[in-house]
Design a protein around this motif. Structure first.
Motif, PDB file in Angstrom:
ATOM      1  N   LEU A  55       0.828  -1.212   0.000  1.00  0.00           N
ATOM      2  CA  LEU A  55       0.000   0.000   0.000  1.00  0.00           C
ATOM      3  C   LEU A  55       0.856   1.254   0.000  1.00  0.00           C
ATOM      4  O   LEU A  55       0.519   2.242  -0.652  1.00  0.00           O
ATOM      5  CB  LEU A  55      -0.925  -0.002   1.221  1.00  0.00           C
ATOM      6  N   ILE A  56       1.974   1.210   0.749  1.00  0.00           N
ATOM      7  CA  ILE A  56       2.868   2.377   0.758  1.00  0.00           C
ATOM      8  C   ILE A  56       3.460   2.581  -0.634  1.00  0.00           C
ATOM      9  O   ILE A  56       3.503   3.700  -1.154  1.00  0.00           O
ATOM     10  CB  ILE A  56       3.988   2.188   1.802  1.00  0.00           C
ATOM     11  N   VAL A  57       3.900   1.481  -1.248  1.00  0.00           N
ATOM     12  CA  VAL A  57       4.464   1.574  -2.591  1.00  0.00           C
ATOM     13  C   VAL A  57       3.393   2.071  -3.569  1.00  0.00           C
ATOM     14  O   VAL A  57       3.660   2.905  -4.449  1.00  0.00           O
ATOM     15  CB  VAL A  57       5.026   0.202  -3.041  1.00  0.00           C
ATOM     16  N   PHE A  58       2.193   1.594  -3.371  1.00  0.00           N
ATOM     17  CA  PHE A  58       1.068   2.005  -4.217  1.00  0.00           C
ATOM     18  C   PHE A  58       0.868   3.518  -4.134  1.00  0.00           C
ATOM     19  O   PHE A  58       0.678   4.202  -5.148  1.00  0.00           O
ATOM     20  CB  PHE A  58      -0.191   1.248  -3.752  1.00  0.00           C
ATOM     21  N   ALA A  59       0.933   4.051  -2.907  1.00  0.00           N
ATOM     22  CA  ALA A  59       0.820   5.499  -2.732  1.00  0.00           C
ATOM     23  C   ALA A  59       1.943   6.197  -3.482  1.00  0.00           C
ATOM     24  O   ALA A  59       1.733   7.239  -4.118  1.00  0.00           O
ATOM     25  CB  ALA A  59       0.873   5.839  -1.240  1.00  0.00           C
ATOM     26  N   GLY A  60       3.141   5.589  -3.431  1.00  0.00           N
ATOM     27  CA  GLY A  60       4.283   6.158  -4.150  1.00  0.00           C
ATOM     28  C   GLY A  60       4.035   6.169  -5.653  1.00  0.00           C
ATOM     29  O   GLY A  60       4.367   7.141  -6.346  1.00  0.00           O
ATOM     30  N   LEU A  61       3.428   5.115  -6.149  1.00  0.00           N
ATOM     31  CA  LEU A  61       3.147   5.024  -7.593  1.00  0.00           C
ATOM     32  C   LEU A  61       2.208   6.132  -8.032  1.00  0.00           C
ATOM     33  O   LEU A  61       2.349   6.706  -9.112  1.00  0.00           O
ATOM     34  CB  LEU A  61       2.522   3.662  -7.923  1.00  0.00           C
ATOM     35  N   GLN A  62       1.242   6.417  -7.168  1.00  0.00           N
ATOM     36  CA  GLN A  62       0.265   7.440  -7.538  1.00  0.00           C
ATOM     37  C   GLN A  62       0.880   8.829  -7.603  1.00  0.00           C
ATOM     38  O   GLN A  62       0.306   9.731  -8.192  1.00  0.00           O
ATOM     39  CB  GLN A  62      -0.892   7.419  -6.543  1.00  0.00           C
ATOM     40  N   MET A  63       2.058   8.975  -6.934  1.00  0.00           N
ATOM     41  CA  MET A  63       2.712  10.275  -6.929  1.00  0.00           C
ATOM     42  C   MET A  63       3.505  10.527  -8.213  1.00  0.00           C
ATOM     43  O   MET A  63       3.932  11.638  -8.475  1.00  0.00           O
ATOM     44  CB  MET A  63       3.641  10.393  -5.726  1.00  0.00           C
TER      45      MET A  63
END
Lengths: 280, 453
Positions: A160-168
C-alpha cells in the motif's frame, strides 16, 4: 512548548532514559535481583568470544535478507498490479487484512498449519504426492519459514505504501515513454523504479529496522531451536536478560544491535539518496 | 487554564511517584487487610484451589485469598518481573527447577522458624518430598503440595492390532545394546505406509505411517519425559552431590551409550526424526499421539488430564522398562508453595502455606483427580478419582513405593545449564553432532558452575 510537553515527557521517560540506563547497565554485571556492579568492558569482551552471539547475528542477517528481499519484491509486484488493474477499495482492504492480525496470532496459526504431523499444509503436500516438510523442525527450513510468515503478514502493508508512491508519479512521464515507444518492462525499469526510489528507501529503512528486531514469531514458535537455527539476536538478548538473569550482558548486546541498526540505516539513506527525487 | 511548565512537570513527577509507591510491597497498602495474593500456573487446578481458599477463609475469617492463574510460560516471567518491581504475590506455586535460583537471590522466604514454631509434621508427606525444598544453604523454602513421575501412555487399539498384550507392555526390559523387549515391542508397533511392521522384512523406514515411539524434544539438561529413566537404570547420575549438582556427568560413557541407543531408534525408523518431532505446535507429542501417529509416548503424570481429552484414541498406561540395574526407575519431581521474601504479610502467608500443606487441603486436591497430592494419606482419594476417570495409575505409583526414584537435577544455574544442554542434545538427536560432542557440552556446563560457585 506546552503542546510539545506531553510528547517530550513521554520521549524522555520511555526512550531517552531507558536508552541511557541500558548503556550504563551494559558496563555492569547485573542479575536484576541484586544491585548492578560496574565491570567495565567485560561484557563487550565476552561478546567477542561468545559463539552464540555471533551465531545469533548470522541467523538474524539471514532472516533480514530473506524477509526484506522477498517482501520488497512481492510488495512492488502487488502495488503494480493494483495500480494497473484496479482501484478497488475492497481489494486494498483485503490486501491489508493480514497486517491487521496480531503478530502472535499469525505465528500461532501458521505454526499449527505447518505442523509436520497434523498440519493442513503437510496433509496437502502428501495428498499431491510431495513428502511432508518439517518447516519449523528442520534447521535449514526454520528461518525461511519464519521469514515467509512475516512476509505474508507485512507485504500488503508495504504494497500500500508503494502504491501510494506510484500514484505520486506524474502521468505525463508515462505518456512521454509511450510516445517514445518504450516497452512495458522498460518503462518499469527506467521510469517507475527510479521514481519510486525515495519511497522504497523509506520502506527499506523502516522494514529493515523492524526486521532486525524479529522476536515474537520466534518466541511463540521455535524459541531459538532447532539447535540454534532460529536464535535471533533479540531472542538471545531476551533469554540472557530474563531467563538467565544476565541483564548487563544482555544490555551490552542491545547496545551493539543499536549501533548496527544506526549504521545500516545511515548507509541505506545515503546510498539510496532518500532525500532527493529524480523528478526535479 | 494557564498551566506553567513547572506545574506540568510537578504533576508528571507526582503521578510517577504515586504509581511507584503503589507498586511497592505488591500494593499491600491498597489491598484489604488480611488478603493473601496467591499465584499458580495450572488452569486445571484453579477450581480446587478456589475450594481450598474458601475452606481456609471459613476457618480463618481474618484472612482471604486472591488467586491469580497464568500459563506456565507467562507465569515465570511475571513472577520475576514481580520480584524486581515489588509486585510479586505473597505466596506462589514453585517448581524445583526454578526455586534454587530464586532462593540464591533472596527472593524466597525460608520457613524453618515457622515450621519449628508450629511443629509441622513433615512425616505426612511422600518420602523425600519435603526435603526437596531444602536449598543448597540448608534452609527450607516451601511445603510440598504434589508430585509427579513418568510412565508410558500407549494407544491400546494399536497395541491390540500388533498382538501385544497388556502383560507384555508391563513387563518390558531395556538395555542400551539391543533395547531389550522394549525395543522389540516398539518395532512391532511401528507400521510403514504399506502396512509392514518394523520387525518384518521389507519394512520401509522412510515411509512410516505409525511410529512405535513418539517424542516431543531432545530432553535438554534433564530428559524428564524423554530419556531420564533409561540413563538412570543404566547406572548414570546427573551430577556429583545430587540434587545440588556441583559437577555434571554428561560426558559419562554410560550417558553417551544411552543417548546413542535412543537416537538409534530414529535411524531404524521406529521414532520420528527430531525435525519432525519438533516441527510444529505439538511440543509434547500428545496431539500426534491423539491422531494415532504414535503408538507409545512417554510422559509425566501431570499430563493425565490432557491425554484423557484425546477422544480419537483409547489411551492406557504402561510401566517404564526394567533397565540393566534390574529396576524400573522414574524421576520424581514435585511442586511446593513458597512465600515471597518481599511480602509484608508473612504471618498470613505462612497460615495459607501451612493450610495448603495439610491433609485437609490436599484431600480437596486429591478428589479433583488432576495431580498426586504430596500428603500420603490423601493418595487413596486421588487414586479413586483417577480410577473414576478410567485411569489405572499404578505405573506412576510403583517406582515411588519401591523407592526407585531420582530427583530433578536442581541447581541455581539451571537456566544456564539448560542453555547449553538444550542445543547440544538437539544437535546430537538431529545427527548434526556425534555423541562425543556431549563431552564438550559437559565442559561448558561445568565451567558455568565453576564460574558461579
Amino acid at each position: 512548548m506546552i503542546f510539545l510537553a506531553p510528547a517530550t515527557l513521554g520521549f524522555v521517560v520511555f526512550y531517552i532514559w531507558p536508552t541511557l540506563r541500558g548503556a550504563y547497565l551494559s558496563f555492569t554485571e547485573y542479575s536484576l535481583l541484586s544491585a548492578p556492579e560496574f565491570n567495565g568492558l567485560d561484557n563487550y569482551d565476552r561478546m567477542l568470544h561468545d559463539s552464540f552471539f555471533w551465531n545469533a547475528l548470522g541467523v538474524t542477517v539471514e532472516y533480514v535478507v530473506i524477509n526484506i528481499g522477498l517482501q520488497t519484491v512481492l510488495a512492488v509486484g502487488i502495488a503494480m498490479l493494483m495500480y494497473r488493474l484496479t482501484q478497488s477499495i475492497t481489494v486494498r482492504a483485503v490486501i491489508l487484512a493480514p497486517y491487521l492480525v496480531a503478530n502472535v496470532v499469525v505465528a500461532l496459526v501458521w505454526y499449527w498449519m505447518l505442523d509436520f504431523q497434523i498440519g493442513i499444509v503437510n496433509q496437502g503436500l502428501t495428498w499431491i504426492g510431495i513428502d511432508p516438510v518439517a518447516f519449523f523442525g528442520d534447521s535449514h527450513w526454520a528461518i525461511p519459514t519464519i521469514a515467509g510468515i512475516n512476509v505474508w503478514r507485512h507485504m500488503g502493508y508495504t504494497a500500500l505504501i508503494v502504491f501510494a508512491g506510484l500514484q505520486m508519479i506524474p502521468k505525463y512521464v508515462y505518456e512521454a515513454a509511450e510516445m517514445d515507444g518504450a516497452s512495458e518492462l522498460k518503462t518499469f525499469w527506467r521510469i517507475t523504479l527510479p521514481l519510486l526510489r525515495p519511497i522504497l528507501a523509506m520502506v527499506l529503512v523502516v522494514t529493515m529496522i523492524g526486521s532486525f528486531q524479529i522476536f515474537d514469531t520466534v518466541a511463540v514458535t521455535t524459541q531459538g531451536g532447532p539447535i540454534n537455527a532460529t536464535r535471533v539476536i533479540y531472542y538471545y538478548i531476551y533469554e540472557r536478560a530474563f531467563t538467565r538473569f544476565d541483564f548487563g550482558y544482555a544490555s551490552a548486546m542491545a547496545m551493539v544491535l543499536f549501533a548496527i541498526l544506526a549504521v545500516v540505516s545511515l548507509l541505506q539513506l545515503r546510498l539510496l539518496r532518500a532525500k532527493e527525487s529524480d523528478l526535479a | 487554564m494557564n498551566l506553567s511548565r513547572r506545574t506540568l512537570l510537578k504533576a508528571g513527577l507526582a503521578g510517577l511517584a504515586a504509581s511507584a509507591v503503589a507498586g511497592c510491597n505488591n500494593g499491600a497498602a491498597d489491598r484489604p487487610a488480611g488478603e493473601i495474593s496467591y499465584w499458580l500456573w495450572d488452569s486445571a487446578q484453579l477450581p480446587m484451589y478456589a475450594e481450598c481458599a474458601k475452606l481456609f477463609q471459613q476457618q480463618n475469617p481474618q484472612y482471604s485469598v486472591k488467586i491469580e492463574q497464568n500459563g506456565w510460560a507467562d507465569y515465570w516471567n511475571k513472577l520475576v518481573t514481580g520480584f524486581i518491581s515489588g509486585t510479586a504475590p505473597d505466596v506462589f506455586t514453585s517448581h524445583s527447577s526454578k526455586y534454587p535460583l530464586f532462593a540464591d537471590k533472596d527472593q524466597v522466604l525460608a520457613i524453618d522458624d515457622f515450621v519449628a514454631q508450629d511443629n509441622v509434621d513433615l512425616g505426612i508427606y511422600q518420602k523425600g518430598l519435603a526435603d526437596r525444598w531444602i536449598g543448597a544453604d540448608g534452609k527450607r523454602y516451601g511445603l510440598p503440595k504434589d508430585w509427579d513421575t513418568e510412565a508410558y501412555f500407549y494407544n491400546s487399539a494399536l497395541a491390540e492390532a500388533a498382538g501385544i498384550s497388556t502383560e507384555q507392555l508391563n513387563s518390558m526390559t531395556w538395555n542400551p545394546q539391543d533395547g531389550g523387549t522394549f525395543e522389540q515391542i516398539v518395532a512391532r508397533l511401528t507400521v510403514d505406509s504399506k502396512g509392514r511392521r518394523g520387525d518384518q522384512s521389507g519394512f520401509d523406514k522412510d515411509n512410516v505411517k505409525v511410529y512405535g515411539l513418539g517424542f516431543g524434544d531432545a530432553g535438554g539438561a534433564d530428559g524428564q519425559t524423554s530419556w531420564s529413566w533409561y540413563a538412570a537404570t543404566n547406572g548414570w547420575k546427573y551430577s556429583e552431590g545430587e540434587p545440588w549438582g556441583t559437577k555434571f556427568f554428561y560426558d559419562d560413557p554410560k550417558f553417551a551409550e544411552t543417548i546413542g541407543w535412543w537416537r538409534g531408534l530414529i535411524t531404524k525408523g521406529y521414532m520420528p526424526t527430531l525435525a519432525q518431532a519438533k516441527s510444529g505446535i505439538d511440543s509434547s507429542a500428545t496431539a500426534a499421539f491423539g491422531a494415532g501417529k504414535y503408538a507409545i509416548t512417554p510422559n509425566g503424570s501431570w499430563m493425565l488430564g490432557t491425554y484423557g481429552q484425546l477422544k480419537q484414541v483409547k489411551t492406557k498406561l504402561a510401566r517404564l522398562p526394567q533397565g540393566p540395574n534390574g529396576k524400573r526407575m522414574s524421576m520424581m519431581n514435585g511442586l511446593a508453595d513458597s512465600i515471597w521474601a518481599g511480602t509484608t504479610r508473612k504471618e498470613a502467608s505462612w497460615a495459607w502455606v501451612k493450610f495448603l500443606g495439610s491433609q485437609q487441603a490436599q484431600d480437596i486436591v486429591a478428589r479433583a483427580g488432576v495431580v498426586f497430592p504430596a500428603v500420603t494419606a490423601s493418595m487413596p482419594a486421588a487414586k479413586a478419582s483417577f480410577a473414576k476417570a478410567g485411569w489405572d495409575v499404578t505405573p506412576f505409583l510403583e517406582p515411588v513405593e519401591a523407592g526407585d526414584v531420582f530427583a530433578f537435577p536442581a541447581n541455581p544455574n539451571a537456566a544456564d545449564v539448560s542453555a547449553v544442554m538444550t542445543p547440544a542434545m538437539e544437535s546430537v538427536m538431529g545427527f548434526q553432532s556425534d555423541l562425543g560432542s556431549l563431552s564438550k557440552a559437559n565442559d561448558d556446563v561445568n565451567q558455568i558452575l565453576a564460574a558461579n560457585s
